[in-house]
Design an enzyme around this catalytic site. Sequence first.
Site: not given
Ligand code: CP
Length: 311
Positions: A52-53, A81, A102, A130
């Site tokens: 999703r993100t 590396k 991320r 998040h």
């Molecule tokens: N909600 C969320 O962070 O989903 P993903 O891990 O799929 O990005």
Amino acid sequence: MKKSIIDPMDLSVEEISDLLDLANDIMKDRTRYQDVAKHKILATLFFEPSTRTRLSFESAMLSLGGSVLGFPNANVSSATKGESVTDTIWTVSCYSDIIAMRHPKEGAPRVAMRRSKVPLINAGDGGHNHPTQTLTDLLTIQREKGRLNNLTVGFCGDLKFGRTVHSLLKALSRYEGVKFVFISPEELKLPEYLKEDLLDAKHLEYKEVRTMEEVMGELDILYMTRVQQERFFNEQDYLRLRDTYILDLNKLELAKKDLTIMHPLPRVNEISTEVDDDPRACYFKQVENGRYVRMALILTLLSLDHEVERL
Ligand code: CP
């Protein structure tokens, strides 16, 4: 606003309100925004898996007429590396106008931000924060409830490792009259630092319980979470705890008729699929809202948020 977003508290309540207003305006007719970020480049750097993100960030930038580059896992980057995260971000910030990143290590985006020449957005760092999921959640709550204050919010499941819980809790702690109910097994309780430094320090009302049934009827929002297998050291503990809470139609009979059921997804077993058609199920609305609130965030961080007249 020209800055990086690492923690939900990097945004003031007023800035959040502006972002939600912009996301709501985009949702009225997104075609008005389709060229606003033309010639701008978003880099998505995902050192940890995501559906999703990453895809909502990319969809958001493409919907604004911009372009996207990046990598979906660290194995295809020079991290393999031995390149540091800081050098990676410094490099990518020479090729892009904004970065979403991320990383499995808590604090990695904050360290990397210092060398970024462009705004950096934390797309999830370990069990820490998040912030863009939080914006998604706030937009969903506002749209479903018409307010962000005077709510009883239940968080259920893995409250120890769940970064979406930690982030949303911090953000909601700034709104009047919000009460929190934490439903978890002993081993997955909310970290002490959040209780002491946030809830106790601000004298917020909260309680911790072990079962959903004992509090279901009190909740305006039920925020379910997955037990975070990737953050466990011990497979046996994960297997023992993973199915502690399963929301099904029987349990929902105890709930308010206007409960809002949320989940950041992915789910494993925490919400039975029989709940998906219940009008109270809002987790796929969250998925959709995530695209629009990330469009709003990209526009705002690139100072393009006043390019289109609001409806
Ligand atoms: N909600 C969320 O962070 O989903 P993903 O891990 O799929 O990005």
